[in-house]
Motif scaffolding. Structure first.
Motif, PDB file in Angstrom:
ATOM      1  N   SER A 113      44.148  51.127  23.976  1.00  0.00           N
ATOM      2  CA  SER A 113      44.015  49.783  23.433  1.00  0.00           C
ATOM      3  C   SER A 113      43.263  48.881  24.403  1.00  0.00           C
ATOM      4  O   SER A 113      42.368  48.132  24.011  1.00  0.00           O
ATOM      5  CB  SER A 113      45.406  49.205  23.152  1.00  0.00           C
ATOM      6  OG  SER A 113      45.300  47.872  22.743  1.00  0.00           O
TER       7      SER A 113
ATOM      8  N   LEU B  44      39.656  49.946  24.379  1.00  0.00           N
ATOM      9  CA  LEU B  44      38.975  49.458  23.172  1.00  0.00           C
ATOM     10  C   LEU B  44      38.711  47.966  23.271  1.00  0.00           C
ATOM     11  O   LEU B  44      37.648  47.491  22.869  1.00  0.00           O
ATOM     12  CB  LEU B  44      39.809  49.774  21.927  1.00  0.00           C
ATOM     13  CG  LEU B  44      39.847  51.244  21.504  1.00  0.00           C
ATOM     14  CD1 LEU B  44      40.793  51.434  20.316  1.00  0.00           C
ATOM     15  CD2 LEU B  44      38.468  51.742  21.139  1.00  0.00           C
ATOM     16  N   THR B  45      39.650  47.236  23.802  1.00  0.00           N
ATOM     17  CA  THR B  45      39.468  45.800  23.969  1.00  0.00           C
ATOM     18  C   THR B  45      38.321  45.530  24.932  1.00  0.00           C
ATOM     19  O   THR B  45      37.483  44.653  24.695  1.00  0.00           O
ATOM     20  CB  THR B  45      40.775  45.148  24.492  1.00  0.00           C
ATOM     21  OG1 THR B  45      41.833  45.458  23.603  1.00  0.00           O
ATOM     22  CG2 THR B  45      40.627  43.650  24.622  1.00  0.00           C
TER      23      THR B  45
ATOM     24  N   GLN C  14      35.812  47.545  25.579  1.00  0.00           N
ATOM     25  CA  GLN C  14      34.569  47.927  24.895  1.00  0.00           C
ATOM     26  C   GLN C  14      34.167  46.856  23.874  1.00  0.00           C
ATOM     27  O   GLN C  14      32.984  46.525  23.731  1.00  0.00           O
ATOM     28  CB  GLN C  14      34.728  49.283  24.210  1.00  0.00           C
ATOM     29  CG  GLN C  14      34.749  50.452  25.169  1.00  0.00           C
ATOM     30  CD  GLN C  14      34.972  51.781  24.447  1.00  0.00           C
ATOM     31  OE1 GLN C  14      35.229  51.816  23.245  1.00  0.00           O
ATOM     32  NE2 GLN C  14      34.893  52.875  25.199  1.00  0.00           N
ATOM     33  N   LYS C  15      35.151  46.324  23.184  1.00  0.00           N
ATOM     34  CA  LYS C  15      34.875  45.275  22.197  1.00  0.00           C
ATOM     35  C   LYS C  15      34.283  44.057  22.894  1.00  0.00           C
ATOM     36  O   LYS C  15      33.325  43.457  22.407  1.00  0.00           O
ATOM     37  CB  LYS C  15      36.161  44.903  21.465  1.00  0.00           C
ATOM     38  CG  LYS C  15      35.953  43.888  20.372  1.00  0.00           C
ATOM     39  CD  LYS C  15      37.245  43.600  19.640  1.00  0.00           C
ATOM     40  CE  LYS C  15      37.034  42.568  18.559  1.00  0.00           C
ATOM     41  NZ  LYS C  15      38.282  42.233  17.869  1.00  0.00           N
ATOM     42  N   MET C  16      34.829  43.701  24.045  1.00  0.00           N
ATOM     43  CA  MET C  16      34.314  42.566  24.801  1.00  0.00           C
ATOM     44  C   MET C  16      32.888  42.838  25.285  1.00  0.00           C
ATOM     45  O   MET C  16      32.021  41.954  25.249  1.00  0.00           O
ATOM     46  CB  MET C  16      35.245  42.242  25.984  1.00  0.00           C
ATOM     47  CG  MET C  16      36.561  41.628  25.525  1.00  0.00           C
ATOM     48  SD  MET C  16      37.765  41.383  26.839  1.00  0.00           S
ATOM     49  CE  MET C  16      36.912  40.304  27.936  1.00  0.00           C
TER      50      MET C  16
ATOM     51  N   VAL D 160      30.724  44.820  23.835  1.00  0.00           N
ATOM     52  CA  VAL D 160      29.874  44.768  22.641  1.00  0.00           C
ATOM     53  C   VAL D 160      29.587  43.320  22.269  1.00  0.00           C
ATOM     54  O   VAL D 160      28.445  42.950  21.944  1.00  0.00           O
ATOM     55  CB  VAL D 160      30.524  45.538  21.466  1.00  0.00           C
ATOM     56  CG1 VAL D 160      29.812  45.234  20.155  1.00  0.00           C
ATOM     57  CG2 VAL D 160      30.503  47.032  21.738  1.00  0.00           C
ATOM     58  N   LEU D 161      30.613  42.462  22.319  1.00  0.00           N
ATOM     59  CA  LEU D 161      30.418  41.045  22.000  1.00  0.00           C
ATOM     60  C   LEU D 161      29.476  40.387  23.007  1.00  0.00           C
ATOM     61  O   LEU D 161      28.619  39.572  22.644  1.00  0.00           O
ATOM     62  CB  LEU D 161      31.758  40.304  21.976  1.00  0.00           C
ATOM     63  CG  LEU D 161      32.657  40.606  20.778  1.00  0.00           C
ATOM     64  CD1 LEU D 161      34.011  39.927  20.931  1.00  0.00           C
ATOM     65  CD2 LEU D 161      31.985  40.171  19.486  1.00  0.00           C
TER      66      LEU D 161
ATOM     67  N   LYS E 185      26.060  41.514  22.190  1.00  0.00           N
ATOM     68  CA  LYS E 185      25.626  40.818  20.977  1.00  0.00           C
ATOM     69  C   LYS E 185      25.147  39.416  21.331  1.00  0.00           C
ATOM     70  O   LYS E 185      24.089  38.966  20.851  1.00  0.00           O
ATOM     71  CB  LYS E 185      26.763  40.760  19.960  1.00  0.00           C
ATOM     72  CG  LYS E 185      26.379  40.066  18.679  1.00  0.00           C
ATOM     73  CD  LYS E 185      27.549  39.971  17.729  1.00  0.00           C
ATOM     74  CE  LYS E 185      27.145  39.131  16.527  1.00  0.00           C
ATOM     75  NZ  LYS E 185      28.277  38.741  15.736  1.00  0.00           N
TER      76      LYS E 185
END
Length: 163
Positions: free
Chosen positions: A22, A25-26, A28-30, A32-33, A36
């Protein structure tokens, strides 16, 4: 008891893995953001550059079109002036030949035709008074008179077709 311990250990390992996954993933999400946002900023910057360059090109194109129109206007004006000058020169030339003795004019025309200036001679002859042309033709060499006669014939035929 060993089963309980084993089940608890498995449960604990799964829980630790889930938390770790988790958080991964968090993270990686950060990432990616963040990527972006960087891409959006890059795109917006490039879009601004594009719009600026586009506006510059449009201004240059407008300036080129304006200068092109001005050049065409000057060209047309100069062409009209040149036509006026040629018409004036030709008018004076015709007056001169109309006032000349036929024999002298014929000698000059023979010389001009021998130099390959038959078109110039023809342009003058078609503007002379008919009586003067008749007199001049008497004194032209036979071959030159024949060429002028042929040109007059073709000129008359072309004018009749246009009408």
């Amino acid at each position: 008891m060993i089963y309980k311990f084993l089940i608890l250990t498995i449960f604990f390992v799964i829980q630790i893995n889930a938390v770790e996954t988790s958080s991964s993933l968090t993270r990686q999400k950060m990432e990616v953001l963040e990527l972006k946002n960087e891409l959006n900023n890059f795109y917006n910057e490039k879009e601004k550059e594009y719009q600026t360059q586009k506006k510059e090109l449009e201004n240059l194109l407008a300036q080129v079109e304006k200068e092109k129109a001005e050049t065409k206007r000057l060209h047309d004006k100069n062409l009209a002036l040149l036509k006026d000058i040629r018409a004036e020169v030709q008018s004076k030339t015709v007056k001169i030949y109309d006032g000349m003795k036929a024999k002298n004019a014929a000698e000059i025309f023979d010389q001009m035709i021998n130099e390959g200036k038959i078109e110039d001679v023809f342009d003058i002859i078609i503007k002379l008074k008919e009586n003067n042309v008749t007199q001049i033709m008497k004194f032209l060499s036979v071959s030159n008179a024949a060429m002028i006669t042929e040109k007059l014939k073709n000129f008359s035929a072309n004018n009749e077709k246009k009408e």
